[in-house]
Write an enzyme that holds these catalytic residues in place. Structure first.
Site, mmCIF file in Angstrom:
data_model
loop_
_atom_site.group_PDB
_atom_site.id
_atom_site.type_symbol
_atom_site.label_atom_id
_atom_site.label_comp_id
_atom_site.label_asym_id
_atom_site.label_seq_id
_atom_site.Cartn_x
_atom_site.Cartn_y
_atom_site.Cartn_z
ATOM 1 N N GLU A 1 69.181 56.042 44.886
ATOM 2 C CA GLU A 1 69.125 57.314 44.155
ATOM 3 C C GLU A 1 68.122 57.120 43.045
ATOM 4 O O GLU A 1 68.416 56.479 42.036
ATOM 5 C CB GLU A 1 70.499 57.651 43.560
ATOM 6 C CG GLU A 1 71.604 57.806 44.571
ATOM 7 C CD GLU A 1 71.492 59.100 45.365
ATOM 8 O OE1 GLU A 1 70.567 59.895 45.125
ATOM 9 O OE2 GLU A 1 72.324 59.295 46.253
ATOM 10 N N CYS B 1 68.148 62.341 36.121
ATOM 11 C CA CYS B 1 67.247 62.222 37.266
ATOM 12 C C CYS B 1 66.904 63.594 37.817
ATOM 13 O O CYS B 1 65.802 63.832 38.263
ATOM 14 C CB CYS B 1 67.885 61.350 38.333
ATOM 15 S SG CYS B 1 69.542 61.861 38.725
ATOM 16 N N GLY C 1 68.639 54.394 39.815
ATOM 17 C CA GLY C 1 67.752 53.991 38.729
ATOM 18 C C GLY C 1 66.326 54.384 39.024
ATOM 19 O O GLY C 1 66.071 55.345 39.758
ATOM 20 N N GLU D 1 57.788 61.087 36.028
ATOM 21 C CA GLU D 1 59.056 61.345 35.354
ATOM 22 C C GLU D 1 58.944 60.901 33.891
ATOM 23 O O GLU D 1 58.752 59.720 33.617
ATOM 24 C CB GLU D 1 60.132 60.528 36.069
ATOM 25 C CG GLU D 1 61.510 61.001 35.801
ATOM 26 C CD GLU D 1 62.510 60.223 36.637
ATOM 27 O OE1 GLU D 1 62.289 59.032 36.897
ATOM 28 O OE2 GLU D 1 63.519 60.833 37.010
HETATM 29 P P1 NAD Z 1 66.239 51.068 35.788
HETATM 30 O O1 NAD Z 1 65.770 51.144 37.177
HETATM 31 O O2 NAD Z 1 65.428 50.346 34.796
HETATM 32 O O3 NAD Z 1 67.685 50.408 35.694
HETATM 33 C C1 NAD Z 1 68.727 50.815 36.557
HETATM 34 C C2 NAD Z 1 69.647 49.637 36.788
HETATM 35 O O4 NAD Z 1 68.927 48.631 37.485
HETATM 36 C C3 NAD Z 1 70.169 48.976 35.507
HETATM 37 O O5 NAD Z 1 71.522 48.594 35.690
HETATM 38 C C4 NAD Z 1 69.297 47.747 35.378
HETATM 39 O O6 NAD Z 1 69.919 46.694 34.688
HETATM 40 C C5 NAD Z 1 69.083 47.369 36.824
HETATM 41 N N1 NAD Z 1 67.877 46.565 37.066
HETATM 42 C C6 NAD Z 1 66.741 46.503 36.334
HETATM 43 N N2 NAD Z 1 65.896 45.600 36.867
HETATM 44 C C7 NAD Z 1 66.502 45.080 37.963
HETATM 45 C C8 NAD Z 1 66.127 44.112 38.935
HETATM 46 N N3 NAD Z 1 64.947 43.478 38.888
HETATM 47 N N4 NAD Z 1 66.999 43.860 39.934
HETATM 48 C C9 NAD Z 1 68.184 44.488 40.012
HETATM 49 N N5 NAD Z 1 68.608 45.395 39.107
HETATM 50 C C10 NAD Z 1 67.773 45.697 38.095
HETATM 51 O O7 NAD Z 1 66.466 52.572 35.436
HETATM 52 P P2 NAD Z 1 66.930 53.142 34.050
HETATM 53 O O8 NAD Z 1 65.766 53.059 33.115
HETATM 54 O O9 NAD Z 1 68.185 52.473 33.671
HETATM 55 O O10 NAD Z 1 67.238 54.678 34.450
HETATM 56 C C11 NAD Z 1 66.260 55.632 34.518
HETATM 57 C C12 NAD Z 1 65.830 55.930 35.928
HETATM 58 O O11 NAD Z 1 66.949 56.117 36.790
HETATM 59 C C13 NAD Z 1 65.046 57.198 36.036
HETATM 60 O O12 NAD Z 1 63.930 56.998 36.862
HETATM 61 C C14 NAD Z 1 66.005 58.184 36.688
HETATM 62 O O13 NAD Z 1 65.434 59.236 37.355
HETATM 63 C C15 NAD Z 1 66.806 57.311 37.556
HETATM 64 N N6 NAD Z 1 68.134 57.897 37.834
HETATM 65 C C16 NAD Z 1 68.382 58.414 39.080
HETATM 66 C C17 NAD Z 1 69.594 59.017 39.358
HETATM 67 C C18 NAD Z 1 69.893 59.598 40.724
HETATM 68 O O14 NAD Z 1 71.039 59.788 41.056
HETATM 69 N N7 NAD Z 1 68.899 59.881 41.543
HETATM 70 C C19 NAD Z 1 70.576 59.068 38.374
HETATM 71 C C20 NAD Z 1 70.295 58.528 37.121
HETATM 72 C C21 NAD Z 1 69.064 57.930 36.870
#
Ligand code: NAD
Length: 480
Positions: free
Chosen positions: A250, A284, A228, A383
């Site tokens: 990741e 990502c 995320g 990003e």
């Molecule tokens: P996000 O970080 O907001 O959410 C990711 C996950 O974390 C979700 O399931 C969300 O519910 C959970 N989450 C949110 N707040 C949390 C907390 N306080 N504690 C625990 N879990 C929590 O990210 P997003 O908006 O869903 O995705 C976009 C981001 O993810 C981008 O920055 C992207 O680059 C990254 N990403 C990285 C990869 C990789 O493999 N490197 C792959 C996909 C996405």
């Protein structure tokens, strides 16, 4: 799929609803709710971790790799069997074009197949250290692994992180993103149908601050894998540190396509376009920066702009070139980056929310190309997570390396050149987890180890490497 259907959690092999608590899942192509989902919290996370622990210690830990492999092969087969249905669901849930959702479902099936194939060769070593002692190592599962995944590739990333963990003998608790949780729940159902013991894979949908945080801070897990944003990665990383837990992060990227003067532009340009159009730039490892040598700059920018103009927008289920952004929040964020960049760089094409009755209510934005972007500007550094490409020119090799490495991120990079020495020199200099030469494989294939350096995170998913991520070495010394 009507909003009447409620998608439940899967805990200990059973469908579970946390009382009345639910949330609505929005179709990003219309802005309307299309499914209702169980809103899990700390109690359901507790139950899921307990179920995983019980199954891991009493069942799964004692299965032979070949038995695990057979079940993983069956999960793979069922994912292929239901590919079309899963792709449709994923497409509606995320807005991604149907062809992309189909290839995501195929990749999900491949993860289970790949780890089924490889788990039987996860060997230990013998160590000839002492003449009177036999020393060997084995690779053991951690126990219970927590997995928090984002909304951009829900089925694919869930499979990527859960398959190697199960293969290595762990039991898992999977928390999908609130914006797109449906295919992860389907995966949990298919795993049970395939014969995975109840409790080995628990799927607990809910909000990040509730279910996600409860999982990240849970005392009962042994390993945490988070995919995320860097912001949440930091929260999760701190929680893991407090629990002294190993964590794989990741995170994001600002990945460059680097076009040298001797590149084959006919091959490079379509790939550069796809690298930022795919999944509406919400990848990502999206190729969100275009670094181009001054000798070929005009040609490349013109060719990319022509292709951007031809991109067809639409709801994912209509299989366009470009679907909507996932949510209103992300849409506003992408528009904000575009507005700011207008005053700092040259807008070549795009940048508008399309004025089209067909797309009314959805979170659409045209593919957007900026030129003459300063390497230190926001759209070069941060990003955007939308179909927005930032072009910067360089004049020599060292400048290309400095610009490419000049962000906080280090996920992937691509080099376009016909000079094999320059390709290898750049591959060596780039501070990223994956380098592609004369191709761009966002994240690469199932078999290719993947993960970041710098603020893109640490730990490796995919490939054989992930079996090391989800297992630990035990050393045994036996004195004769
Ligand atoms: P996000 O970080 O907001 O959410 C990711 C996950 O974390 C979700 O399931 C969300 O519910 C959970 N989450 C949110 N707040 C949390 C907390 N306080 N504690 C625990 N879990 C929590 O990210 P997003 O908006 O869903 O995705 C976009 C981001 O993810 C981008 O920055 C992207 O680059 C990254 N990403 C990285 C990869 C990789 O493999 N490197 C792959 C996909 C996405």
């Amino acid at each position: 799929m009507g909003s009447a259907e409620t998608y439940q959690a899967i805990i200990g092999g059973k469908h579970v609803s946390p009382g009345e608590a639910t949330f609505e899942d929005i179709d990003p192509a219309t802005g309307q709710p299309f499914a209702t989902v169980a809103r899990c919290g700390a109690d359901e996370i507790d139950a899921a971790v307990a179920a995983a622990r019980d199954t891991q210690e009493n069942v799964w830990r004692h299965t032979r790799p070949v038995e695990r492999a057979r079940i993983l092969h069956e999960i793979s087969r069922l994912l292929e069997r239901d590919r079309e249905q899963l792709a449709l669901l994923e497409s509606q849930d995320t807005g991604k074009p149907l062809k992309q959702a189909r290839s995501d479902a195929t990749a999900a099936a491949r993860y289970f197949e790949f780890y089924a194939n490889t788990i039987e060769s996860l060997f230990g070593n013998t160590i000839p250290a002492l003449s009177d002692t036999f020393v060997y190592t084995t690779r053991e599962p951690y126990g219970v692994t927590g997995h928090i995944v984002p909304w951009n590739y829900p089925l694919q990333i869930s499979s990527r992180t859960v398959a190697p963990s199960l293969a290595a003998g762990n039991c898992a608790v999977l928390k999908p993103a609130e914006d797109a949780p449906l295919t992860a729940i389907k995966l949990g159902e298919l795993a049970l149908e395939a014969g995975l013991p109840p409790g080995a894979l628990n799927v607990v949908p809910g909000f990040g601050e509730e279910a996600g945080f409860a999982l990240a801070t849970h005392q009962g897990i042994d390993h945490l894998a988070f995919t995320g944003s860097p912001g949440v990665g930091r929260i999760v990383g701190k929680a893991a540190a407090d629990n002294l837990l190993p964590v794989a992060l990741e995170l994001g990227g600002k990945s460059p396509n680097i076009v040298l003067a001797d590149a084959d532009l006919d091959t490079a340009v379509p790939s550069i376009v796809n690298a930022i159009i795919q999944n509406a730039g919400q990848t990502c490892s999206a190729g969100s920066r275009l670094l181009v040598h001054s000798a070929v700059h005009d040609q490349v920018v013109e060719a990319v702009a022509e292709r951007f103009k031809a991109v067809v927008l639409g709801a994912g289920v209509d299989d366009p070139d470009l679907g909507p952004i996932i949510s209103r929040k992300q849409h506003d964020r992408v528009k904000g980056y575009v507005e700011q960049a207008r005053s700092e760089a040259e807008l070549v094409v795009g940048g508008r929310v399309p004025d089209d009755d067909r797309l009314r209510g959805g979170y659409f934005i045209e593919p957007t190309l900026f030129d003459r972007v300063a390497p230190d500007s926001r759209i070069s550094q941060e990003e955007v997570f939308g179909p927005v490409l930032a072009t910067t020119t360089f004049d020599d090799f060292d400048e290309a390396v400095a610009i490419a490495n000049g962000t906080e991120y280090g996920l992937i990079a691509a080099v376009w050149t016909s000079d094999v020495s320059n390709a290898h020199k750049l591959a060596r200099e780039l501070r990223v987890g994956q380098v592609f030469v004369n191709t761009y494989g966002a994240g690469g294939g199932v078999e290719l180890p993947f993960g970041g350096v710098k603020k893109s995170g640490h730990g490796r998913e995919k490939g054989y490497e992930a079996l090391y991520e989800y297992s630990q070495v035990k050393t045994v010394a036996l004195k004769y």
